[in-house]
Structure formats: C-alpha cells, structure tokens
Design an enzyme around this catalytic site. Structure first.
Site, PDB file in Angstrom:
ATOM      1  N   GLY A 559     -44.889 -19.846 -22.280  1.00 20.59           N
ATOM      2  CA  GLY A 559     -44.359 -20.689 -21.218  1.00 20.59           C
ATOM      3  C   GLY A 559     -44.624 -22.150 -21.505  1.00 20.59           C
ATOM      4  O   GLY A 559     -45.528 -22.502 -22.262  1.00 20.59           O
ATOM      5  N   VAL A 560     -43.805 -23.012 -20.887  1.00 22.08           N
ATOM      6  CA  VAL A 560     -43.965 -24.461 -21.017  1.00 22.08           C
ATOM      7  C   VAL A 560     -43.784 -25.075 -19.639  1.00 22.08           C
ATOM      8  O   VAL A 560     -42.813 -24.761 -18.934  1.00 22.08           O
ATOM      9  CB  VAL A 560     -42.928 -25.059 -21.992  1.00 22.08           C
ATOM     10  CG1 VAL A 560     -43.121 -26.574 -22.084  1.00 22.08           C
ATOM     11  CG2 VAL A 560     -43.042 -24.427 -23.363  1.00 22.08           C
ATOM     12  N   GLY A 561     -44.720 -25.910 -19.237  1.00 15.52           N
ATOM     13  CA  GLY A 561     -44.641 -26.569 -17.933  1.00 15.52           C
ATOM     14  C   GLY A 561     -44.939 -28.040 -18.038  1.00 15.52           C
ATOM     15  O   GLY A 561     -45.087 -28.587 -19.140  1.00 15.52           O
ATOM     16  N   GLY A 562     -45.018 -28.720 -16.876  1.00 23.72           N
ATOM     17  CA  GLY A 562     -45.287 -30.143 -16.865  1.00 23.72           C
ATOM     18  C   GLY A 562     -46.661 -30.488 -17.418  1.00 23.72           C
ATOM     19  O   GLY A 562     -46.864 -31.548 -17.986  1.00 23.72           O
ATOM     20  N   PHE A 563     -47.635 -29.584 -17.241  1.00 30.75           N
ATOM     21  CA  PHE A 563     -48.992 -29.825 -17.733  1.00 30.75           C
ATOM     22  C   PHE A 563     -49.072 -29.635 -19.243  1.00 30.75           C
ATOM     23  O   PHE A 563     -49.771 -30.350 -19.935  1.00 30.75           O
ATOM     24  CB  PHE A 563     -49.956 -28.885 -17.012  1.00 30.75           C
ATOM     25  CG  PHE A 563     -51.396 -29.097 -17.388  1.00 30.75           C
ATOM     26  CD1 PHE A 563     -52.143 -30.090 -16.781  1.00 30.75           C
ATOM     27  CD2 PHE A 563     -52.010 -28.296 -18.340  1.00 30.75           C
ATOM     28  CE1 PHE A 563     -53.473 -30.286 -17.125  1.00 30.75           C
ATOM     29  CE2 PHE A 563     -53.335 -28.487 -18.687  1.00 30.75           C
ATOM     30  CZ  PHE A 563     -54.066 -29.488 -18.080  1.00 30.75           C
ATOM     31  N   VAL A 566     -48.246 -22.873 -22.458  1.00 37.02           N
ATOM     32  CA  VAL A 566     -49.081 -21.734 -22.105  1.00 37.02           C
ATOM     33  C   VAL A 566     -49.021 -20.732 -23.256  1.00 37.02           C
ATOM     34  O   VAL A 566     -47.925 -20.336 -23.687  1.00 37.02           O
ATOM     35  CB  VAL A 566     -48.613 -21.066 -20.801  1.00 37.02           C
ATOM     36  CG1 VAL A 566     -49.543 -19.913 -20.439  1.00 37.02           C
ATOM     37  CG2 VAL A 566     -48.569 -22.088 -19.667  1.00 37.02           C
ATOM     38  N   LYS A 580     -53.544 -22.257 -20.846  1.00 39.46           N
ATOM     39  CA  LYS A 580     -52.680 -23.426 -20.593  1.00 39.46           C
ATOM     40  C   LYS A 580     -53.366 -24.656 -21.188  1.00 39.46           C
ATOM     41  O   LYS A 580     -54.421 -25.087 -20.717  1.00 39.46           O
ATOM     42  CB  LYS A 580     -52.459 -23.611 -19.102  1.00 39.46           C
ATOM     43  CG  LYS A 580     -51.498 -24.766 -18.766  1.00 39.46           C
ATOM     44  CD  LYS A 580     -51.509 -25.106 -17.289  1.00 39.46           C
ATOM     45  CE  LYS A 580     -50.901 -24.022 -16.453  1.00 39.46           C
ATOM     46  NZ  LYS A 580     -50.775 -24.447 -15.033  1.00 39.46           N
ATOM     47  N   ASP A 677     -45.580 -26.916  -4.669  1.00 40.80           N
ATOM     48  CA  ASP A 677     -44.632 -26.692  -5.765  1.00 40.80           C
ATOM     49  C   ASP A 677     -44.241 -25.214  -5.825  1.00 40.80           C
ATOM     50  O   ASP A 677     -44.311 -24.578  -6.880  1.00 40.80           O
ATOM     51  CB  ASP A 677     -45.243 -27.146  -7.092  1.00 40.80           C
ATOM     52  CG  ASP A 677     -44.182 -27.369  -8.171  1.00 40.80           C
ATOM     53  OD1 ASP A 677     -42.992 -27.470  -7.818  1.00 40.80           O
ATOM     54  OD2 ASP A 677     -44.545 -27.443  -9.350  1.00 40.80           O
TER      55      ASP A 677
END
Length: 884
Positions: A559-563, A566, A580, A677
């Site tokens: 996974g890829v997020g704003g932080f 992952v 993460k 969120d």
C-alpha cells in the site's frame, strides 16, 4: 556571439546585424498578418475592427542591459538601460548583449517571437538589486518580466537561481531558466503606495538576471473585488488584497489574438492544446464588428471583440447526448486558489432564449442553466463571469472547465458554448505566488498565517513559552532518566511524553547504532514491550525491520498513502506485520507520526487496527501494525480483488464492523476521538473479512464536557469531506458520520466517491446516489453483482441510514450508535428474508435483476408472500430512526 559582454566600462555594443534586422522584420510581418485576421474569411472585417484605446497613467518599459531603445510592432517602446538607470540600485553594473539569439534550438512560444529584440540583452545582478518605480496613480498595475539566459564570459545565466519580490508579494522563489528557453511572466497587482519596488535576490554562489521589465497601469474595473466562490458556494470578497499571476488566457475556438489586437496589450492563445475530446466540439465565429458590449457589463478592456467573435460549441448539437460536456483541462500549481474568468457571447443562436447550458469547475457546479439571453437581452453580446476556485478543490493538479447542456430545461436544442477563458493564480497566505516564503524571506506555514499583527504577537509569545516549557521538561526528564536509558535506544521511550506511565523495557540482545538529539552512540538496544498502561507497543530496531522486509523491497509493498509506503514484513517466528515507513518528502511528518502513536496507544478494540510497535532510529519514522490479509475495503468493491465480489451480507457485516470501530472512537475512549479521514481505503479487512478502521494520523481528540467541536484547519479526503466542516472549519464527530455515509454509498454502488471522468451529475457519488434514490432509480446505480440478492426492506433501511448520514447540517445527522443500530437491523432483515424463502423460489423479497417478462412464466415476481410480509412487518416494529 557576445556583442558587449560585461559592460562595466560603459562602451557601446556592436549594432544588431543587418541579417538579424531582416529576420526580426520577417517574423513581425508574418506573425502580425496571421494574428490580426485570425483566419482568411474574416480578414476584411478584422483589419478594420481596431481595439479601443487605453492610455495608462504609468507606462514604464525597460530593455534591460540594452544600449538603445527598441520599438516593437505593436507600438510598445522599451527604453534603453541607460535611460532607466535612475530606477535601479545595484552594487555592480553588469550587462550582456548579443547580435542574435545564440542557440540553434530555442524553446520559445511563438507569440514571443514579435518581442524577440528585447531578449537580446540582459541586466545581471551579482547581489541584491532593487528597482524603484514611481507610481503616478495607485491601483491595478501589470508587472511583466522577460527572461532568456544569454551567454556571458563570467557568469552562467543557464544555472542562475534567484528570487523576485515586490514590497508585499513574492513573484518568484528559487527561479531558474533552462537552457535556450524564453520565459515570460505576467502579474497583476493592486499598488497602494507612491512607488513600486521590484527586488532581485540571487541565491548563494549564483546570480540573478532580467531581460526586460514592464510596469503598466491597468483599468481598475478589470478585477472586481467580488467573485462567485465555487466551493463552498457563495461570494468571495476581497480580491483587491491579492496578487495575481496569469496562468492561462485562451481564445476559445479561434486563433491567437496578438497584443496589437488587445486594448491592454494582452496575448490570447488558441485553446486546442487544452481541450479534451476535441472531436466533440466545433468552432464557430462571426465578424468581430458584430460583437456588442452592454452598458455596465463587459468592455473591450475585459476582452477584445476578437475573443467574443469566436467560440467552441457542441458538434452535431441536435443529436448530442444530454450529458455530454465540452471540457478544457489546464495543469496548475496545487496549493493555490485561482480566479477563473469565463467569457460568453451567444453567436450560435438564431433567436433569444434558445441556449441554456451549465458550467462546471473541477466537477463543481459553477452556474446552472445559464441563460445568456436574460443577461444580455441581445444576441452577439459580450458577457463574462468570475469564479474563485479554492485550493482544496484542485483535482490532480489541474483546473478543469466544462460546459454542457442544462438537463433541467426542456426547451431549446442541447448545446453549450465558451468564447474565452482566463485562469489567474492567487497569492497564498504568505503573500506569495511561488512557495511559502513571504516578501521578507521568512517561511510561513499555510495553516499558521496570522491576519493581524496582534495575532502574530500572541502566537509568537505562546510559541516562546511552549519552547521554554519543552526545554524545561527535557532538562528535568534528562536528569530523572532511568539508569538503563542507554539500552532503550529511543528518544520516544523517555523524552516524548506519549503516556503518563512508562515502565522499563524487557531485555533483548540486539545491537544497533543510535542517533539522538544528544549525539550518536552505539549501544545494546532493548527490544520489548511497554507495560499495558503505557500501551505504546514494541520498539523495533531499524535493522530488524530491514530484515523483515528484505531491505524494504519494492516487491513487498502492499500500500501507499500520504504518510509513506506500507510493506509486508515477516519476523523470524513467522509473524506477519504491516510496516508503514514515513516518506521524508511527505507533508505528513512527525505530527502524524506522534498522533498515530498517541491515539493507538490509548485504543484497543476488535474493529480498530492494532499498533504493534514503532521505530524512530536513524531519522526514520516507522509504524508497525497487525497485518490485515485482505487489504483495504476499496479493492474488494472496484479494485484488483474484485474476482470474488462481496455478497450483500458480507458488505453489511463489514459496514457494521467499521461502524462499531467509529462508535468506540466517539464514545468508548477516554475522550471522544474524531477520525477525520473515514474512507474505504482506511477500512481494512483481515483474513476473515472482519473490518478494522485504520490511519489515525489526522485524528483529533474532542468532545470534552465543555467542548462541542474542535476549530481546526480543514483536512481529509476530497469526496468524503463534511460540507459543514468545510464551511465553518469546526470539526465534530458528525463529520465522521458524514464521511461514513459516503462509504455506505460506495459499498452499495461499487464506485469511487469522486470520479471526474463521469458526466457532471455522476461525478459526486453522494449527490448522484441521493438524487437517484429520490427518483426511485437507486437499483439502476447499484453494484450489478448484487442485483437479485438484496432484500428490499434491508436495502431500504440501509439507504435510510446513508441518507441520514449525509444531511447538510451536523445536528440533523444521527450518532454513530444510531447508524450502527440501523445497519444491524438491515442485516437482521436480510437474514430473516433469506430464511423465509421457499426452497424453489429464491427471489422472494429480493430485488429482481430485470423486470418480469409477461411471455415467460418462469420469471419470478417481486411481490412477497403474505406470510413473509407479516414476519417482516413484525420485525420492522423493533425500531426505526425516530428520535435517534
């Protein structure tokens, strides 16, 4: 190629070569002949349709570094560098001139070719330099800057990096020009002083330069103080306080309009490079002399008649689909608001009241059923409208303009037009058009800019007091540090007050290199767990996590997020972890890292993702969670894991699990925690499809006895944001309820919350689904995988819950406890209907896949048996939304 080089001795450079003059004359003649007429068919009318004259009070044009004046084909006279010397305060007199453009492959917009001569010289600044221009009449002024990196024997303009500011605004920050590129920058400022200052600041070990400068008055009515705000809908006031940079100025449906055909010497580019689906549009035009300007409305200063005389309309409008839109997409800098001006002139209708169309800006309604006839009372009459697009509404770094037929108007042929388009970047809260540094060079955070000096003083004082308290806390904790602090290897374990109780780590045998605020040290790290009271979890060494993820191999990214990314990690004992790793370039930094640890250290619930531990070694910010085998909910709705679509019962159970997690956040923790969120990518599923809420980096603690909301900067995900929170910037737990309502619709319809590629009425899922429900067409937009499997009463209760969540006002929305109750009730109805089905008819009380066919006796009827109705009716008495 250098004619003058470094002209410190005042010697005059060689005159421009004869061939160079001929080349410039040919370019001027060719460009003028093309752009004056627009096309061959209108040459006679265009040549006699001259623009209205505007005489600026201030008109300072400087050919920087040049020994002689230069007059361009449109009549502008740029004075020599010597005549402008009184405006400049610089430590050194460094200039450069050339006979002709010295590069074979010059990258330059064609519209700059008529101005070629002012790019043949430049003024170079080795240190801070300032132009001070006297202003005879305060008000709107153009600032136009020209840049081209000419070769110089001492200084490299190709690698120059510098800033340009005025008295109050930043125009350019860390600006540079790539090789062989002509750059033109155009700004519009409201000058309120008797002089205008233009400052050039070279970066360290670099220089600044400029080829030409224009300071020209503009008509004050050009930019009214008020425009229509797109989101939230309403009026936007105070435009005079902003500085503007021209991002785009387009002549829609027509050719380039050159400066000599505009009263304010503006250039209007063709729109063809920015139009999406051009095959759906066709150009229309009339004689520019036929364009009329109304009293008190648009004037030739707003836009020349050449712009209003051309347009794009829908191709084959009589047979076009109702939901077809003409679309223009323009890349812009995110993080800024934009003033958008649209120009209209009905040159397609044969009589009044034939044309009605709707305007959309970034998928948001600008004007519904725009009727130019009622506004102008005549055909071929100029009209314009201004909009302000908030920075939070920028989608994928673009401004998207759409015009399409008004579906609500029955009369008239479906059609839509646009004649002209302007996009102006607005200065941000730091007073900058390029970055977050103000005119004094100070960094200003967008969320913390104060509006008055009083607030600045208070905030500064508070920060100073806080800093002293923090230093005092560090000093006390340093002297009271436990004896085995060196073995703990983490400043978070004793320096950051994440919890009121900290107990010692269990022993461990790994050794790591540790860097802290007190210096680097090599020590034996202790890997274990905090006590249950502390709850922060296990401290992992960076080396451990490297080994668990095969040195953060891209192949194990889940996974890829704003932080950040992952990774799937595996410990030596086979335990799988979700790791993460914070991205140093991410805006979600230490604050989100600490928030996540602080929140999850206090929370333990079956439907919240558990924090296993963390790592803060080597400037890394890494969080370690329990591994959720089935990933994010979104992937099971319309993503990569759609090979086995979720059943309706499974979807209900997932929504119930997520609702329980949110309900616990709002009511079960020590203080109410607002997630802020909620979306389908933050709802994870384990191997048994048990839903767990994740990602608490934006969460806020609230709901204290004396507190009903939290005043905070708006953060969240576009499409899920509570409109009341967006307008008032007051966060409550009902904001989570609204976002969860969008999630419920996403689960039902299996499509994103926002999809700009769809027709306007379908872009926003919440609006589209609720409109469809009111029209009784909800089954038309549901996930087709579920048709024929849902009990009608269960669906009704589910949609009722979603609809209540999406109420405009927070006070009208239910609590998460009420939403949870209704979802559980919808599940009971579904299970009851399934149990009541006769074995040979599995369609009882289910939504039919298609309407019954009268010629086919085998198609089941949607009506339920009498026994079924009695049973479901009795279940419905268990409870409703009343009073909740």
């Amino acid at each position: 190629m250098i004619a003058g080089g470094e002209q410190r001795d005042g010697s005059r450079p060689r005159p421009v070569s004869f061939l160079g003059v001929i080349f410039v004359i040919l370019i001027l003649f060719d460009t003028t002949s093309i752009n004056v007429t627009g096309d061959n068919s209108s040459s006679s009318s265009s040549s006699s349709s001259l623009p209205e004259k505007f005489t600026p009070c201030d008109n300072i044009l400087i050919n920087c570094g040049a020994p002689d004046d230069v007059k361009l084909g449109d009549g502008r006279l740029f004075i020599s560098d010597q005549q402008s010397a009184t405006f400049l305060n610089a430590d050194e007199d460094v200039k450069v001139t050339v006979d002709s453009i010295p590069y074979n492959n010059v990258s330059s917009p064609s519209y700059l070719l008529p101005s070629l001569h002012i790019f043949l010289s430049a003024r170079i600044f080795t240190s801070e330099a300032t132009y001070r221009f006297p202003i005879s009449q305060q008000g709107l002024h153009w600032i136009r800057l020209y840049f081209f990196p000419l070769p110089h024997q001492t200084y490299s303009l190709q690698t120059a990096c510098f800033h340009v500011t005025t008295d109050s605004f930043v125009l350019l920050h860390d600006f540079s020009v790539s090789n062989a590129t002509m750059v033109f920058k155009e700004y519009l400022l409201n000058v309120t002083l008797e002089r205008l200052t233009l400052n050039f600041f070279p970066e360290k070990n670099s220089v600044a330069f400029v080829n030409a400068i224009e300071i020209v008055s503009a008509p004050d009515p050009l930019i009214p103080d008020t425009a229509a705000a797109v989101s939230p809908v309403g009026e936007f006031n105070g435009l005079s306080k902003y500085a503007f940079e021209v991002s785009y100025r387009l002549n829609v449906g027509g050719p380039l309009v050159a400066t000599n055909n505009d009263s304010l010497l503006r250039t209007w580019l063709p729109d063809k490079d920015f139009m999406m689906f051009p095959q759906g549009a066709q150009n229309v035009s009339i004689d520019p002399r036929l364009v009329k300007y109304p009293n008190g409305g648009a004037t030739q200063f707003i836009a020349p008649n050449f712009v209003y005389a051309t347009a794009d309309e829908m191709a084959n409008s009589e047979t076009s689909m109702q939901n077809f839109n003409l679309t223009w997409q323009m890349p812009v800098d995110p993080g800024y608001s934009y003033l958008i001006r649209l120009h209209f002139c009905d040159i397609v209708s044969k009589s009044l009241n034939e044309l009605y169309f709707t305007v959309y800006i970034n998928g948001l309604m600008g004007v519904s059923a725009l009727d130019l006839s009622s506004l102008t009372q005549a055909l071929s009459t100029a009209y314009y409208k201004d909009f302000v697009l908030n920075s939070t509404s920028i989608i994928n770094g673009s401004v998207v303009i759409q015009v399409g037929p008004a579906s609500s108007v029955a009369s008239g042929t479906p059609n839509a037009i646009l004649n002209g388009l302007e996009v102006l970047k607005m200065s941000n809260s730091a007073g900058s058009l390029n970055g977050l540094f103000d005119a004094s060079g100070n960094f200003v955070s967008g969320d913390a800019v104060s509006k008055t000096m009083k607030i600045i003083t208070v905030v500064g004082l508070a920060m100073g007091v806080s800093a002293m308290l923090w230093i005092g806390t560090v000093f006390v904790r340093w002297h009271k540090r436990p004896q085995d602090w060196k073995r703990r290897n983490s400043f978070s374990s004793w320096l950051l007050p994440l919890s009121s109780n900290h107990s010692s780590f269990l022993s461990s045998k790994s050794i790591s290199q540790r860097s802290s605020i007190f210096g680097s040290r090599k020590s034996r790290s202790s890997i274990g767990f905090f006590s249950s009271n502390a709850g922060v979890g296990r401290f992992f060494t960076f080396r451990e996590l490297q080994e668990a993820t095969n040195n953060f191999d891209e192949k194990v990214v889940i996974g890829v997020g704003g932080f950040g990314r992952v990774y799937l990690g595996m410990l030596e004992d086979g335990t799988k972890l979700a790791i993460k790793r914070g991205n140093p370039q991410s805006e979600q930094g230490i604050n989100e890292f600490q928030t996540e640890i602080q929140m999850l250290s206090q929370l333990r619930h079956r439907h919240l993702v558990s924090l296993i531990g963390y790592c803060d070694e080597q400037n890394e910010m890494i969080l370690v969670y329990e591994y959720m085998a089935n990933g994010v909910l979104r992937e099971h709705l319309y993503g990569s894991k759609l090979k086995a679509p979720l059943l309706w019962k499974q979807r209900l159970e997932i929504c119930i699990g997520a609702a329980r997690g949110l309900h616990y956040l709002h009511t079960g923790a020590a203080h109410c925690i607002i997630h802020r969120d909620v979306k389908t990518t933050n709802i994870l599923l384990d191997e048994n499809l048990v839903a767990k809420v994740s990602d608490f980096g934006l969460s806020k603690a609230a709901c204290l006895m004396e507190q009903t909301h939290v005043s905070t900067a708006v953060k969240g995900s576009f499409g899920y944001l509570d409109p009341e929170y967006f307008r008032r910037q007051q966060l409550t737990e009902k904001s989570d309820v609204y976002s969860f309502g969008v999630v419920l619709l996403e689960v039902l319809c299996a499509r994103p919350a926002i999809n700009p590629a769809l027709p306007r009425e379908q872009v926003n899922l919440a609006e589209w689904a609720m409109n469809s429900n009111r029209k009784g067409l909800l089954e038309k937009i549901m996930d087709p995988h579920m048709l024929g499997t849902i009990n009608t009463e269960s669906l009704k209760k589910y949609v009722e819950a979603a609809e209540k969540c999406l109420e405009e006002r927070g006070v009208d929305r239910p609590s998460m406890g009420d939403v949870l109750w209704n979802l559980e009730y919808a599940l009971q109805l579904q299970e009851a209907a399934t149990q009541l089905q006769p074995p040979e008819d599995d369609s009882v009380m289910l939504i039919a896949l298609e309407k019954p066919n009268k010629n086919d006796a085998k198609v089941p009827c949607m009506a339920a048996s009498d026994d079924s109705e009695v049973t479901v009716s009795s279940l419905s008495q268990i409870g409703k939304f009343e009073g909740r």
